[in-house]
Design an enzyme around this catalytic site. Sequence first.
Site, PDB file in Angstrom:
ATOM      1  N   ASP A  16       0.825  -1.206   0.000  1.00  0.00           N
ATOM      2  CA  ASP A  16       0.000   0.000   0.000  1.00  0.00           C
ATOM      3  C   ASP A  16       0.863   1.261   0.000  1.00  0.00           C
ATOM      4  O   ASP A  16       2.029   1.242   0.385  1.00  0.00           O
ATOM      5  CB  ASP A  16      -0.920  -0.008   1.219  1.00  0.00           C
ATOM      6  CG  ASP A  16      -2.204   0.778   0.988  1.00  0.00           C
ATOM      7  OD1 ASP A  16      -2.343   1.394  -0.087  1.00  0.00           O
ATOM      8  OD2 ASP A  16      -3.067   0.774   1.888  1.00  0.00           O
ATOM      9  N   GLU A  34       3.238   6.598  -2.744  1.00  0.00           N
ATOM     10  CA  GLU A  34       3.137   7.757  -3.630  1.00  0.00           C
ATOM     11  C   GLU A  34       3.751   9.026  -3.045  1.00  0.00           C
ATOM     12  O   GLU A  34       3.763  10.067  -3.710  1.00  0.00           O
ATOM     13  CB  GLU A  34       1.669   8.048  -3.962  1.00  0.00           C
ATOM     14  CG  GLU A  34       0.906   6.886  -4.560  1.00  0.00           C
ATOM     15  CD  GLU A  34       0.163   6.057  -3.514  1.00  0.00           C
ATOM     16  OE1 GLU A  34      -0.600   5.162  -3.905  1.00  0.00           O
ATOM     17  OE2 GLU A  34       0.368   6.323  -2.304  1.00  0.00           O
ATOM     18  N   ASP A  64      -8.599   3.947  -4.072  1.00  0.00           N
ATOM     19  CA  ASP A  64      -9.712   4.148  -3.136  1.00  0.00           C
ATOM     20  C   ASP A  64     -10.948   4.693  -3.844  1.00  0.00           C
ATOM     21  O   ASP A  64     -11.245   5.893  -3.825  1.00  0.00           O
ATOM     22  CB  ASP A  64      -9.281   5.104  -2.029  1.00  0.00           C
ATOM     23  CG  ASP A  64      -8.128   4.547  -1.210  1.00  0.00           C
ATOM     24  OD1 ASP A  64      -7.871   3.334  -1.308  1.00  0.00           O
ATOM     25  OD2 ASP A  64      -7.487   5.317  -0.482  1.00  0.00           O
TER      26      ASP A  64
END
Length: 799
Positions: free
Chosen positions: A477, A480, A541
Amino acid sequence: MKKRQLIPLSLFMVFGLFVTPKGFAQIQNADVLNAPMDISKDFQNYLNTFYFADELTNFDPQTGKGTVKYLRYNYQTRQAFNNMMMKPSPVVANEFPATEYAASPELPFQIQFVSDRTLRIKTTSGPQFHPEAASLMLVDGVAPNHPELWKYSKIEGGYRFTSKHGSVEIQTKPWHVKIYDEKGKLLTGTLHDSDFKNTYTPTLPFSFVRRNSDYSRSMGAAFSLEPDEKIFGCGESFTQFNKRGQKVVLWTDDANGIQNETMYKPVPFYMSSRGYGVFMHHSTPITVDFGKYFGSANEMYIGDDEADLFFFIGEPKEILDEYTNLTGKAAMPPLWSFGFWMSRITYFSEKEGRQVAKDLRAYKIPTDVIHFDTGWFDVDWRNNYEFSKDRFPDAVKMMSDMKDDGFHVCLWQLPYFSPKNTLFNEIMDKNLAVRDRKGNLPYEDAVLDFSNPATVTWYQAKLKHLFDQGVSVFKVDFGEAAPPDGIYHSGRTGFYEHNLYPLRYNKAVAEITQKEKGYTLIWARSTWAGSQRYPLHWGGDAETSNGAMSAELRGGLSLGLSGFSFWSHDVGGFATKSPENLYRRWAPFGMFTSHVRSHGEPPREPWLYSKDFLEGFRNADNMRYELMPYIYAQAKESSQKGLPMMRALFLEYPNDPGAWLVDNEYLFGSSMLVAPLFEEVTERDVYLPEGTWIDYQTKKVYQGGWHKIKAGAIPIVVLVRDGSAIPHIALAQSTKDMDWSKLTLKVYATDTTNTAIAKVFLPDGDAVQTITVSKKGNNFETTSNPLTGKTTFKTEWVK
């Protein structure tokens, strides 16, 4: 996944609005921490100096090396009837002493030939003193050079190189590089200042900028766009599918959703409907203006002080094959990964995990993976790679028992460590985190520096410990938010390392997984060019809405056109509880992607909705598990050819003009066409490419063109190409229990079709086998069986 955090009331008052903390997210273009970096602004700043590529001053066709002369310009302003106009004008040198610096520098230019379809153009804006290192983006670290595949010939005013698939011309003055296909059609070419003499719109030709603020330089590679040309790719982009007329910022970002222009997965690659693709071989921020500012100009604004561009000639499949030969093809994931993944935010205990496993089997929801998200360690989100001893009294036994019942365990983790994390001090003491210019942390959290081999070794040891306990795969996860101003072990700043960070992160997890488990598999959110080598990636998401469902498809199709074979998303959306009617329609869409996971705000488990929903979800899941031989074979072939499993129609039908216009349906593999229901309807308009198509559920027959088609019992429209034999397997509750020795070939063929083709790849096989079936009486029979002794085939003519 976003952390639910408390926000001081004063911040809401400053912005003059009140929103719930759950909805607090980064505002685009607000110049806040980690906002995407739009490099094009430097090319619009009249304080900067610009250098326009003007002429080829020398060139050796044997080596492909020469120099290009650049002329110096500044923007000049002019007031005209209450408008302030601005255009570039020639200027003299402003350096002192005047004898030391060239007003019109002559700088290196090079052309190389990677294959008979691929050429490479390199230009620089100044001397390069750093050693040329192996590129992480290229599969072998360097690109091959095969000049023997292109024949050189001298032409009036320049040079030509020709291969069997196209040609490239280099014109001396004005300097142009023009690329043609094998029939002589101009695909694209560099733009010179003289190309804009017929317009009042000030447009930059092929050039570079020298910033007034720090004297750094960036390249602006300007190429032509032709009428009706369409552009696709750039990674997982959720905006309109065709990028023509858009400005795309390639900067890895926590997009906070999937209905905005930022991207978790930017990729500096795109393809054109004219028959070429482009890979911008850089990790700096890149902004591409695909005719948004000036309709006939494709402006690639590259943060680097070099331009390193690969051009690929061919149809879309050929372009993807060439691009992935260069940057890598996806590894083939294990069979069980193609089964259903059950998840939510989050299972907090062994007890919860065991109950979910029990319920999945009791309610007969075929499943292969159970995912534990942010709550499997002592403090939610405080990842220290240790199961909470209070809530997971025997995690090893839990995972062993689950494995016996056909479940693999996936664990969430991330590369950021808050100050209260028990590993924080160790990370700092061992110098494993990204530093700032002072030698401190750029953020409050420690961000692992994956450019440091010692960090990778430390990190992989943590994952190995969990693999030893029984974990099968990790959710990779975030990734970024690598500090743009950070100082990295590589010796470079985040200007170069930020976009590389996801690739380094993906690679670190994938390689330890391969070493310890024997397969390459991750579940990652962020990427850069080359990340496709380390499958797989999911769509971020998503909002729980019809708009998000359709945006998810556009993002997946765009990523597939950027070299990624495998992709998934959160079925039903992520951000809130999924409305039942949306979840009902989204589930079969998820079942027809390469991998499928239900995840997000609870509840996600299908038995926690209505009885009708449970039955509908089960039917969609059963359909996928019975289709597993088709899915598995298509996956193998996709990984070998650099193709996406979820394909834009024009990949298979490049000569069908209508196929280039559709972004709300797709081909799942080579033989099945899927059209999800993005609204609460029972039918929808579907475009079918040329030929005959047979409805997978209703068996109705359609010809190419537009049709209004009703969904079957499962709320989705799925059609099969005439002449396809789709391999099926007997239903099992996990892939572990599937019997691959007996497969059924369901033949989708009209009365006038005499043969059909099936592709089959066995779990222990080494190649995809083609099975041909021929009509005999009222059925079809296998002509030959290359898998004799391993698999028997029963044929069933579907009509």
